[in-house]
Each structure stands twice: as C-alpha cells, then as structure tokens.
Write a protein that holds these residues in place. Structure first.
Motif, PDB file in Angstrom:
ATOM      1  N   VAL A  69       0.765  -1.214   0.140  1.00 15.91           N
ATOM      2  CA  VAL A  69       0.120  -0.063  -0.001  1.00 15.91           C
ATOM      3  C   VAL A  69       0.887   1.278   0.121  1.00 15.91           C
ATOM      4  O   VAL A  69       0.607   2.377   0.476  1.00 15.91           O
ATOM      5  N   GLN A  70       2.192   1.176  -0.536  1.00 10.17           N
ATOM      6  CA  GLN A  70       3.217   2.278  -0.404  1.00 10.17           C
ATOM      7  C   GLN A  70       2.896   3.259  -1.529  1.00 10.17           C
ATOM      8  O   GLN A  70       3.435   4.354  -1.347  1.00 10.17           O
ATOM      9  N   SER A  71       2.131   2.876  -2.366  1.00 12.90           N
ATOM     10  CA  SER A  71       1.925   3.921  -3.683  1.00 12.90           C
ATOM     11  C   SER A  71       0.538   3.819  -4.399  1.00 12.90           C
ATOM     12  O   SER A  71      -0.292   2.845  -3.852  1.00 12.90           O
ATOM     13  N   GLU A  91      -0.650   3.085  -7.163  1.00 18.45           N
ATOM     14  CA  GLU A  91      -0.570   1.948  -7.986  1.00 18.45           C
ATOM     15  C   GLU A  91      -0.492   0.795  -7.191  1.00 18.45           C
ATOM     16  O   GLU A  91      -1.549  -0.332  -7.742  1.00 18.45           O
ATOM     17  N   ARG A  92      -0.164   0.777  -6.306  1.00 21.97           N
ATOM     18  CA  ARG A  92      -0.022  -0.624  -5.334  1.00 21.97           C
ATOM     19  C   ARG A  92      -1.310  -0.554  -4.584  1.00 21.97           C
ATOM     20  O   ARG A  92      -1.839  -1.724  -4.626  1.00 21.97           O
ATOM     21  N   ILE A  93      -2.064   0.334  -4.358  1.00 26.17           N
ATOM     22  CA  ILE A  93      -3.370   0.307  -3.637  1.00 26.17           C
ATOM     23  C   ILE A  93      -4.332  -0.017  -4.772  1.00 26.17           C
ATOM     24  O   ILE A  93      -5.199  -1.018  -4.189  1.00 26.17           O
ATOM     25  N   GLN A  94      -4.133   0.353  -5.908  1.00 24.62           N
ATOM     26  CA  GLN A  94      -4.903  -0.203  -6.967  1.00 24.62           C
ATOM     27  C   GLN A  94      -4.800  -1.822  -7.233  1.00 24.62           C
ATOM     28  O   GLN A  94      -6.021  -2.240  -7.485  1.00 24.62           O
ATOM     29  N   LEU A  95      -3.656  -2.094  -7.157  1.00 26.35           N
ATOM     30  CA  LEU A  95      -3.313  -3.586  -7.003  1.00 26.35           C
ATOM     31  C   LEU A  95      -4.147  -4.589  -6.085  1.00 26.35           C
ATOM     32  O   LEU A  95      -4.542  -5.329  -6.194  1.00 26.35           O
ATOM     33  N   VAL A  96      -4.128  -3.796  -5.174  1.00 24.00           N
ATOM     34  CA  VAL A  96      -4.926  -4.533  -3.877  1.00 24.00           C
ATOM     35  C   VAL A  96      -6.417  -4.554  -4.056  1.00 24.00           C
ATOM     36  O   VAL A  96      -7.242  -5.506  -4.010  1.00 24.00           O
ATOM     37  N   ALA A  97      -7.054  -3.544  -4.923  1.00 23.03           N
ATOM     38  CA  ALA A  97      -8.421  -3.409  -5.095  1.00 23.03           C
ATOM     39  C   ALA A  97      -8.651  -4.577  -6.405  1.00 23.03           C
ATOM     40  O   ALA A  97      -9.402  -5.514  -6.447  1.00 23.03           O
ATOM     41  N   ASP A  98      -7.326  -4.678  -7.363  1.00 25.46           N
ATOM     42  CA  ASP A  98      -7.771  -6.014  -8.241  1.00 25.46           C
ATOM     43  C   ASP A  98      -7.557  -7.211  -7.555  1.00 25.46           C
ATOM     44  O   ASP A  98      -8.266  -8.187  -8.013  1.00 25.46           O
ATOM     45  N   MET A 102       1.605   2.542   5.385  1.00 24.44           N
ATOM     46  CA  MET A 102       2.170   2.616   4.147  1.00 24.44           C
ATOM     47  C   MET A 102       3.785   2.728   4.128  1.00 24.44           C
ATOM     48  O   MET A 102       4.342   3.344   4.877  1.00 24.44           O
ATOM     49  N   GLY A 103       4.542   1.821   3.361  1.00 24.94           N
ATOM     50  CA  GLY A 103       5.886   1.874   2.894  1.00 24.94           C
ATOM     51  C   GLY A 103       6.513   2.017   4.307  1.00 24.94           C
ATOM     52  O   GLY A 103       6.469   1.144   5.197  1.00 24.94           O
ATOM     53  N   LYS A 104       7.277   3.216   4.348  1.00 23.17           N
ATOM     54  CA  LYS A 104       8.220   3.296   5.568  1.00 23.17           C
ATOM     55  C   LYS A 104       7.732   4.402   6.444  1.00 23.17           C
ATOM     56  O   LYS A 104       8.508   5.019   7.153  1.00 23.17           O
ATOM     57  N   THR A 105       6.533   4.337   6.668  1.00 26.78           N
ATOM     58  CA  THR A 105       5.649   5.200   7.601  1.00 26.78           C
ATOM     59  C   THR A 105       6.035   5.026   9.012  1.00 26.78           C
ATOM     60  O   THR A 105       6.308   5.825   9.880  1.00 26.78           O
ATOM     61  N   THR A 106       6.143   3.544   9.429  1.00 26.77           N
ATOM     62  CA  THR A 106       6.400   3.365  10.737  1.00 26.77           C
ATOM     63  C   THR A 106       7.842   4.048  10.868  1.00 26.77           C
ATOM     64  O   THR A 106       8.204   4.339  12.297  1.00 26.77           O
ATOM     65  N   ASN A 107       8.800   3.695  10.199  1.00 23.58           N
ATOM     66  CA  ASN A 107      10.190   4.281  10.329  1.00 23.58           C
ATOM     67  C   ASN A 107      10.175   5.841  10.707  1.00 23.58           C
ATOM     68  O   ASN A 107      10.667   6.366  11.577  1.00 23.58           O
ATOM     69  N   ALA A 108       9.449   6.358   9.885  1.00 30.60           N
ATOM     70  CA  ALA A 108       9.107   8.031   9.825  1.00 30.60           C
ATOM     71  C   ALA A 108       8.635   8.176  11.265  1.00 30.60           C
ATOM     72  O   ALA A 108       8.967   9.343  11.651  1.00 30.60           O
ATOM     73  N   LEU A 109       7.624   7.550  11.626  1.00 29.98           N
ATOM     74  CA  LEU A 109       6.918   7.821  12.936  1.00 29.98           C
ATOM     75  C   LEU A 109       7.654   7.451  14.147  1.00 29.98           C
ATOM     76  O   LEU A 109       7.747   8.141  15.156  1.00 29.98           O
ATOM     77  N   GLU A 110       8.770   6.510  13.824  1.00 28.32           N
ATOM     78  CA  GLU A 110       9.708   6.147  15.251  1.00 28.32           C
ATOM     79  C   GLU A 110      10.583   7.565  15.217  1.00 28.32           C
ATOM     80  O   GLU A 110      11.137   7.820  16.349  1.00 28.32           O
ATOM     81  N   LYS A 111      10.906   8.071  14.255  1.00 24.49           N
ATOM     82  CA  LYS A 111      11.911   9.310  14.400  1.00 24.49           C
ATOM     83  C   LYS A 111      11.242  10.160  14.843  1.00 24.49           C
ATOM     84  O   LYS A 111      11.588  11.140  15.785  1.00 24.49           O
ATOM     85  N   VAL A 112       9.735  10.486  14.875  1.00 18.85           N
ATOM     86  CA  VAL A 112       8.967  11.562  15.324  1.00 18.85           C
ATOM     87  C   VAL A 112       8.880  11.158  16.954  1.00 18.85           C
ATOM     88  O   VAL A 112       9.177  12.035  17.868  1.00 18.85           O
ATOM     89  N   LEU A 116      -3.945   5.470   9.547  1.00 20.48           N
ATOM     90  CA  LEU A 116      -3.985   6.405   8.335  1.00 20.48           C
ATOM     91  C   LEU A 116      -3.963   5.664   7.085  1.00 20.48           C
ATOM     92  O   LEU A 116      -4.852   6.011   6.057  1.00 20.48           O
ATOM     93  N   SER A 117      -3.191   4.616   6.970  1.00 19.68           N
ATOM     94  CA  SER A 117      -3.199   3.891   5.695  1.00 19.68           C
ATOM     95  C   SER A 117      -4.649   3.000   5.357  1.00 19.68           C
ATOM     96  O   SER A 117      -5.287   3.121   4.418  1.00 19.68           O
ATOM     97  N   THR A 118      -5.333   2.655   6.472  1.00 20.77           N
ATOM     98  CA  THR A 118      -6.600   2.003   6.244  1.00 20.77           C
ATOM     99  C   THR A 118      -7.651   2.901   6.063  1.00 20.77           C
ATOM    100  O   THR A 118      -8.526   2.583   5.401  1.00 20.77           O
ATOM    101  N   GLY A 119      -7.507   3.971   6.514  1.00 19.21           N
ATOM    102  CA  GLY A 119      -8.561   5.160   6.277  1.00 19.21           C
ATOM    103  C   GLY A 119      -8.624   5.466   4.866  1.00 19.21           C
ATOM    104  O   GLY A 119      -9.849   5.505   4.259  1.00 19.21           O
ATOM    105  N   ILE A 120      -7.515   5.583   4.194  1.00 17.28           N
ATOM    106  CA  ILE A 120      -7.436   5.960   2.712  1.00 17.28           C
ATOM    107  C   ILE A 120      -7.806   4.631   1.913  1.00 17.28           C
ATOM    108  O   ILE A 120      -8.496   4.872   0.938  1.00 17.28           O
ATOM    109  N   VAL A 121      -7.196   3.661   2.311  1.00 17.06           N
ATOM    110  CA  VAL A 121      -7.464   2.356   1.637  1.00 17.06           C
ATOM    111  C   VAL A 121      -9.052   1.962   1.468  1.00 17.06           C
ATOM    112  O   VAL A 121      -9.689   1.868   0.418  1.00 17.06           O
ATOM    113  N   SER A 122      -9.651   2.279   2.679  1.00 16.39           N
ATOM    114  CA  SER A 122     -11.034   1.801   2.770  1.00 16.39           C
ATOM    115  C   SER A 122     -11.770   2.839   1.965  1.00 16.39           C
ATOM    116  O   SER A 122     -12.906   2.389   1.204  1.00 16.39           O
TER     117      SER A 122
END
Length: 423
Positions: free
Chosen positions: A11-13, A15-22, A39-49, A124-130
């Motif tokens: 779910v990092q892009s 195009e890939r979210i569209q693949l999930v739908a497929d 999504m993607g490297k979000t967990t790493n980014a939030l760890e830095k936060v 955040l990711s599930t909100g967007i994908v749903s």
C-alpha cells in the motif's frame, strides 16, 4: 471466511493500492477480514517523530510529523475524488491525536510515547484504502482495531486479552459482515483498559491477522507481500535467495524465533491451534502459487539464513570469581523480565555470562546499570547475529568470511554466530 493481511509495501503507492483492489475483485463472493499495515516506510518515519519528541526536540518532532501528514494527504488527493472529504475527516482525527501529544512534554517511558505516535501509521493507511475501495465499488466496512483488541500495558510488545477481544470480535466485527463482505482494520496495534494505544511488536500485523483468523474460525490466512513467497534468506540482501513452496508450522516458528522478518514470531500459534493454513502470496502477481504453511512434515529444506544487525553483547563477570550458579542466572532473568528485553543468545561459563540483545540503547543502559549491582559489566556494540538453519560448512564459511567471531553456538540443525567485521 478468509483473513488477508497486506503489508506496507503493498500500500506504499497509488499504483499498489490499486493492485489491492484488483486482488479483492478476484474474491467477489468471499467474506474477508482485511488487516492492513502502515504505508511503506511510515513506521520508520513515525519512530523518528517519537525519538525527537522524547528527546525534547518538539519543533523537530512536529516537522517530521508534518512530512508524514503531507505524504498521506497527497496520496488521498491523487487517489480519491468522491470519497476524499470523508477520508479527510477520518485522517484529520488521527493527525490531531498525534499533534496533541507532540505539544506536551514527555514524563513517561519512551515505549509509551512510541506506541501513541507509531500507531497512527496503520490508522492512516486503512482510512485511505477503505475510502478508495468504496469509491471504486468494492464495498467495505472500516473499524478501529483499538476498539476490538484489548491488551495489557506492556508498551511496544503488548499481550492480548483473548477473552475480552473474542467478545468484541463477536459483538462488533461479525455484525459488520451482514452489511458487506469486506471488513478493513489495522494490524500491529491495540489498546489498554484506559484506551491508551499499544503495539504488539514490530511486524505485528501478521499476528493481528492470525488472532482474527483464530477468533473468526477462518478457512485460511493469506499474507500478501512483494516477494514470490517465503524465501530462504532476505532477497534484498541475498539476490540468489531461493523460493520455498511449502513449510510447516514448526519450521516457521523456528525461523521467526531467530529473527526472520517474513512472519511475526507470534503468528503461528493462533493458526496452529485451529489448524488454519497460512499462505504467503505475491501481490505483484496474484497468479503465483506462493508458499503454503501447514502442519505436515517437510523435508530437504535449503539452508535458511537470518541476519540480525545492531546487536549488543553484554559481558557479565562475577565480582569475586565465585561460580555463576542458579542464583545469579535467576537474578539476570528477573532483570530481563523487569526491563522487558529478550535475549537473542546467552552463554554461561564458570564465572561469566554473555548476553546478546537487540541494541535498544535505553534498555541496554538500564540492564547494564542494574546488573552492575552484582556483576562486573562490559557492553560491546555494533555486532551482527547470524543464524543458519539446516546449515552446511560451506555456507557457514562463506557467511563468516571477513568477520571476527565473538560467540558461537550450534546444534545438529542450527548454528548461530555473533560476529564483528575484521578490522
């Protein structure tokens, strides 16, 4: 009933979210609980936060979180049209949760703040994908897993209250399937009795999916990844890694125990308890068969290689050269449990103990300080732990070439080597 888990790479892009739908369109009449990671490297980014906040760098923490926020808003803007406002309202709620915390000052342990901040990734990711799936006609219900999965307050490695969570699955999740075939929720996170967010350990989304598979008596669980299936080594580090078509529960538990990232260590038990098969499939090509994990014997497996960098080795030596017997070892285990850190390797001699752990500085410092009350303590860092299951001498020598061995343990099935690059 099936349970699907989509990892961060799937779910990092856009195009890939569209693949999930497929992929989901391939299961038109199935009832599926879908667990989605950040999504993607979000967990790493939030760890830095979380690190910036805990170190009292408030402005840096807010700036780092703003980058996470804008990444998700950009994805939502490009992906959504009719459901954008609905998604924005949900996302804004989670943004506010974190921003409210970041304007405070840390007064509790780092692990507590880690969980309150990092949990936002999955929400955040599930909100967007749903919202996207609903927009393209794939009807689904979204639910906050923190309302379902009850845990203790062992932050960053929380334990699930199975009785309470099962009751919530029965009363909150099962009714959702009366309105739609798909229910979307988050992996990796839960909440305490006090509604404080918790996480279940890194890569815990696999475990969340397994818990739901168990509680829903699912026919199967499928983990969708960006690889063909389970490999005998990390394909990013080993380009010649081999695909493994089938494994049994025991082998996967061993792999996970030694640190293989393909399956979370706790994932297998809930599945094994009810004989639920686990599939690992490639979301980039849904036609590939993937790996099936079951309870049958499997023979002729290739060497399985697990490499864990960033290890610390704590040398503990008795102060008066007395033997390291039951009491000192029991005291050490009590300390490890109290600090909530797990050894990856331990070796006991006559007057010394060596303990290899993931290098989590705050916990290493606490352990070294506490152990110094009854041991002489030395801490060595920058090591790598190599584990090879079904090893042979040729592969072992290839892997340790150019390294100095600090510690080695082996059995007929498995060899473990703690090593440093030779200077």
């Amino acid at each position: 009933m099936k349970v699907f888990k989509f990892g961060g790479a799937s779910v990092q892009s856009i195009e890939r979210i569209q693949l999930v739908a497929d992929i989901l369109r391939s299961y038109p009449n199935e009832k599926i609980l879908i667990v989605i990671s950040a999504m993607g490297k979000t967990t790493n980014a939030l760890e830095k936060v979380a690190e910036a906040f805990f170190n009292n760098h408030k402005e840096e923490a807010l700036q780092l979180f703003e980058a996470v926020k804008q990444n998700h808003l950009t994805t939502a803007k490009y992906l959504l049209v009719t459901h954008y406002n609905e998604a924005l309202e949900r996302l804004s709620h989670f943004f506010t949760e974190v921003e409210w915390l970041l304007h405070d000052k840390p007064v509790r342990d780092f692990d507590y703040y880690y969980d309150q901040i990092v949990c936002a990734g999955e929400l955040l990711s599930t909100g967007i994908v749903s919202a996207y799936l609903n927009e393209v006609g794939i009807d689904n219900s979204w639910i906050d897993v923190r309302d379902i999965v009850r845990t203790d307050n062992n932050f960053r490695d929380a334990n699930i209250d199975w009785t309470f969570t099962q009751q919530k699955v029965n009363s909150e999740i099962l009714p959702l399937f009366e309105d739609s075939n798909l229910v979307i929720t988050q992996g990796f996170i839960g909440a305490t009795d006090d509604n404080e967010s918790t996480t279940l350990g890194r890569e815990g989304s696999d475990y969340t999916a397994a818990v739901f598979a168990n509680m829903l008596d699912a026919d199967s669980q499928t983990i969708w990844k960006d690889v063909e299936g389970v490999m005998n080594a990390d394909p990013k580090a080993f380009p010649d890694a081999q695909f493994i078509s089938d494994l049994n529960y025991t082998e996967v538990i061993e792999m996970a125990y030694y640190g293989a990232q393909v399956i979370h260590p706790k994932t297998i038990k809930p599945l094994q308890n009810k004989g639920i098969p686990l599939q690992v499939k490639c979301f980039l090509d849904k036609t590939l068969p993937g790996t099936i994990i079951h309870n049958k014997p499997v023979k002729n497996l290739p060497p399985i290689i697990v490499v864990k960098p960033q290890q610390a080795l704590i040398h503990l030596h008795s102060r008066d050269f007395s033997f390291v017997g039951e009491k000192p070892v029991a005291d050490l285990y009590e300390l490890l449990a109290e600090i909530r850190i797990k050894p990856n390797l331990m070796q006991t001699g006559a007057v010394s103990i060596q303990v290899c752990l993931d290098d989590r500085p705050e916990k290493i410092e606490k352990l070294a300080l506490a152990a110094s009350a009854f041991f002489e303590v030395e801490v060595e860092k920058g090591l790598t732990l190599l584990t090879i299951r079904h090893y042979n001498e040729a592969i072992l020598q290839k892997m340790i070439a150019g390294h100095t061995i600090e510690l080695r343990q082996q059995s007929p099935e498995t060899v473990q080597v703690l090593m440093l690059p030779t200077r």
